[in-house]
Design an enzyme around this catalytic site. Structure first.
Site, PDB file in Angstrom:
ATOM      1  N   LYS A  16       0.832  -1.208   0.000  1.00 12.36           N
ATOM      2  CA  LYS A  16       0.000   0.000   0.000  1.00 12.36           C
ATOM      3  C   LYS A  16       0.869   1.261   0.000  1.00 12.36           C
ATOM      4  O   LYS A  16       0.346   2.376  -0.038  1.00 12.36           O
ATOM      5  CB  LYS A  16      -0.904   0.016   1.226  1.00 12.36           C
ATOM      6  N   LYS A  66      15.059  -6.173   4.660  1.00  7.80           N
ATOM      7  CA  LYS A  66      15.370  -5.113   5.628  1.00  7.80           C
ATOM      8  C   LYS A  66      16.780  -5.235   6.223  1.00  7.80           C
ATOM      9  O   LYS A  66      17.434  -4.228   6.466  1.00  7.80           O
ATOM     10  CB  LYS A  66      14.319  -5.089   6.747  1.00  7.80           C
TER      11      LYS A  66
END
Ligand code: ATR
Length: 272
Positions: A16, A66
C-alpha cells in the site's frame, strides 16, 4: 524536476506504500513520484544500485530485504543501528546511503498519538523476538515504559534481545510461561502468528483492566490474538494499519523534511 522514490520487496504487488506516499505528496504539494519495485531474491543490491544510478532519491524496503538494506548502508540512524534492519534508505548528496528504521516510530506514534494510550510508566508486553520485534524495541524504550517484557516461543531469542537493548531501559526477555500471574497495560503482537491464523500461547490473565491489545499485522480482520484479547479483558483492540501509515509518514519526513497528516490517509485505507 520530479524526485523519484520507491518501495522494494519480494513480493511487492500487495504494497500500500505507493498509495500512501502519493496521498502524502498530494497533500503537501511535493513534486515526487513513488513506485513499487520487485527485486529478485538474490538481486536486492543490484536493484538499489540501478535505481540510485538513474537518479532515485530514496527507497522504502520491505520483506525480505530489511537486513540487507541495513548492511548496504554507509550511514545509520541510532534506531536502525539497534534494529540491525532498515526500512528506509536515503541517498544523500555527499554520496552516502543513509539507512533508517521508521517502524518503531510508526508504532509508538500510532499507540501514543492516534490511540491516545500513553506508554510512559506503563507495563508493556511485546510478543515475538524476530525482525518485527527488534525493529520497534528502541522507540518503545525511549517512551519510558515502567517495564518492557518480551515473550517468545524460543526464549533464547527474547533473552538475546534483552541483552542487546538492556542499556536503553527496563527490558526483560523469556518464554510465555513466565507471564502467568502478571498483567500488562499494552500488549503488542509482533509475532508472525496472525499470518498463519495462529495464537501465541498467552496466559489468560495477562490484560490489565483498560489494557490495549495491538496486532502489528493489518488487513486480516480480527486476528486470533485480537479475538483472544477481546475475550480476556482487553479494553481496546487495534491492528497495524495506523503503524503502516505512521512509518510511511516518518520516511516521508526523512526524505522531504515535511510531516504529512496521517489521519486522512488512515481513514482512506480503513475497510468500508
Ligand atoms: P518477522 O520479521 O515478522 O519478525 P521472523 O523474524 O521470522 O519474522 O520472526 C517471527 C516471530 O514470530 C518469532 O518471534 C516467532 O517465534 P520463534 O522465534 O519462537 O520462532 C514468532 N512466531 C511465529 N509464529 C508463532 C506462533 N504461532 N506462536 C508464537 N510465536 C510465533
Amino acid at each position: 524536476m520530479t524526485d523519484r522514490y520507491a518501495v522494494v520487496g519480494n513480493p511487492i504487488a500487495h504494497s500500500k506504500s505507493p498509495l500512501i506516499h502519493a496521498e502524502f505528496a498530494r497533500q503537501t504539494g511535493q513534486n515526487m513520484a513513488y513506485a513499487a519495485l520487485l527485486a529478485p531474491l538474490d538481486g536486492f543490491a543490484a536493484t538499489v544500485g540501478t535505481f540510485r544510478t538513474e537518479g532515485g532519491k530514496g527507497l522504502n524496503v520491505t520483506v525480505p530485504f530489511k537486513q540487507e538494506a541495513w548492511r548496504l548502508a554507509t550511514r545509520l540512524t541510532d534506531r536502525a543501528r539497534m534494529a540491525e534492519a532498515a526500512n528506509t534508505l536515503k541517498f544523500e548528496p555527499d554520496g552516502a546511503i543513509l539507512a533508517d528504521n521508521t517502524d518503531g516510530a510508526g508504532l509508538v506514534r500510532d499507540i501514543g498519538e492516534n490511540l491516545g494510550a500513553g506508554i510512559e510508566g506503563r507495563r508493556v508486553l511485546l510478543l515475538g523476538a524476530g525482525g518485527a520485534a527488534r525493529g520497534v524495541l528502541l522507540p518503545l524504550l525511549l517512551r519510558e515504559p515502567a517495564q518492557l517484557a518480551i515473550a517468545n516461543r524460543t526464549p533464547e531469542k527474547a533473552v538475546a534481545l534483552e541483552r542487546h537493548f538492556a542499556a536503553h531501559g527496563p527490558v526483560e526477555g523469556g518464554d510465555y510461561a513466565r507471564l502467568a500471574g502478571r498483567q500488562f497495560d499494552i500488549v503488542i503482537n509482533a509475532t508472525s502468528s496472525s499470518l498463519s491464523d495462529a495464537l501465541p500461547p498467552l496466559p489468560p490473565g495477562v490484560f490489565a483492566p483498560g489494557a490495549l491489545a495491538y496486532d502489528m499485522m493489518y488487513g486480516k480482520g480480527l486476528t486470533p490474538f485480537l479475538q483472544f484479547a477481546r475475550g480476556n479483558g482487553a479494553a481496546r483492540l487495534a491492528d497495524g494499519l495506523g503503524m503502516l501509515v505512521e512509518q510511511a509518514a516518518e520516511s516521508f519526513f526523512l526524505w522531504r523534511g515535511v510531516r504529512p497528516q496521517t489521519r486522512p490517509v488512515i481513514d482512506m485505507l480503513l475497510p468500508c
